[in-house]
Write an enzyme that holds these catalytic residues in place. Sequence first.
Site: not given
Length: 621
Positions: A325, A370
């Site tokens: 990431s 999320h």
Amino acid sequence: MPRIRIRNEWLEQHLFRVRALVVGLIALLLFMVVMGRLVYLQIVNYSHFVTLSEGNRLHAEPVTPPRGLIFDRNGVPLAENRPSYELDVVTEQVPDLKATLDALGKVVELRPGDLKRFNVLLKSKHPFQPLPLRTELTDEEIGRFASQRQDFPGVDIKATLSRFYPQGELTAHVVGYVGLVNPDELQHLDPEQYISTSEVGKIGVEYAYEKQLHGSVGVRQMEVTAEGRPVNKGPYTPPVPGSDLYLSIDVKLQAVAEHALGDNNGAVVAIDPNTGEILALVSKPEYDPNLFIGGIENEEYELLQKDPSQPLFNRALRGQYPPGSTIKPFLGLAALNYNVVNPFANLMCPGYFYLPSNPNPYRDWRKGGHGETNLTKAIAESCDVYFYTVSLKLGIDRVHEFLTGFGLGQPPGVDLGGALPGLIPSPEWKRRATRQPWYQGDTVNIGIGQGYMLATPLQLAEATAALSVHGQRFAPHVLHSVGDPLSGVISDTTPQALPSVVVNTPGAWDLIIKAMTQVVSYGTAVRISYGAKYTIAGKTGTAQVHAKRLGVFGEEDQSGVPKELRDHALFIAFAPAQQPRIAVAVLVEHGGGGGAVAAPVARQVMDAYLLNQGIEAPPKP
């Protein structure tokens, strides 16, 4: 009655005169030949033969120059020369070489490597040239030999200089080491400069700056007999010492980074974004470079090579890992540059993502997702689903073009040998490497820094440094300045600017940097924000190691997972966020979550550099 031969005196005298004349002419001819030859030797070619005569009488003996010293940016010695003693043998003066070597083995320790090197040198030696049999003699060995010196004609002890690395393991992967010259290296070295040099830089700074460190060989003229035996000393031209090198490495910061990794294997690279200078470069585990001085034994070298932790492997330069990431800020910047997303628009993240042609979901690291997510939140919380979408909108061609502009997947321009280029894949690369076409699923994996993508810790630090200063790039380097050992003058090096990364969308740089500060202020690296006296911009990452997963990996805690199955933990950061002075990349092998393991390492490094906090460099003998 016998005939009486009457003597003809006139005829005899005539024959005598003729013979005398012939002999005289022959003698005159020979005299003229001799005189002609003398004229040729003494007058016509006088200078040539005088030179040859002097060459037979005078023997030029090379004098090895002292190797240049290596210091850190503050003058702390990293490589120095120490007085040493070696055992030399003049084979022409040894009655029985084999018997002498056998006898010497009982006085001093002669390792198999010493004898092997001696036999190699023996094949190319000059007459009456001393050959080193054993280097780095101990005081006890010197004493034993001195007491029996009369029993070893042609063998003597000579004072010399040998390399020593006072910081030992701490700077091994930066400084490198010197080792015995091998035949392959001799083919690429100047034979005039290395005729008396037995060691050469193998890796690291010792290898990259071999020419500057070596210096220029001197010459000592010796008057010798016809057999080559030295009798008198002649003119002397002193050698020119090698240049002293001052590195950009701060050994105190190096010690902090090494200590922060603890018992983990991994790498830490810290760079000054404004110059490209490498402030710290740690690869762990390390090795002791002093083992290689004078030649390491095969058994010791095999132990290092077979060590499963690979101490000889420079993870900072040669470790190619999926960036995970940590790639997301760069992809977000690419999305803004190519106007494929509205940074303020929300995208729903349910915790999974589907491709129309694939019934299997691509999952987010957070099981429940999320929720509504914009670009800033996607970076701060490391939303995988958001970047699955971004990578598809960009397409692999634009991803490849943009990321290579940061130096990712490109041959590194660092002034250390052996650095690997990593990999930013493309459809063309996949066809060459696997003979398969590029699929959309490949692009989805690229969105979270997985799949075929690889980067070294050095490349991540370099790219992070460029991002921190809005695309300005410098070649990463460890050479800070060069000192002339004769004049004492120290000359600083000039940073080498590289093509900048251009982003056409106004405010894009500031938006990504703000998102990276939120990674630390409330996102996946929030734990390193506590007590910080400066603003940190960072990004966590994990690199999947095994396809077999136990539960959910990603940014979550992996403390309950067997270490060999844990992801690699990564973290990139720079600080202060608005006026960066340091950029850091951290890799912890099998560390698990980047925020939990790698980010605290970076925080300690930044504190030490910006606040002068941390441990002192440990004293070395």
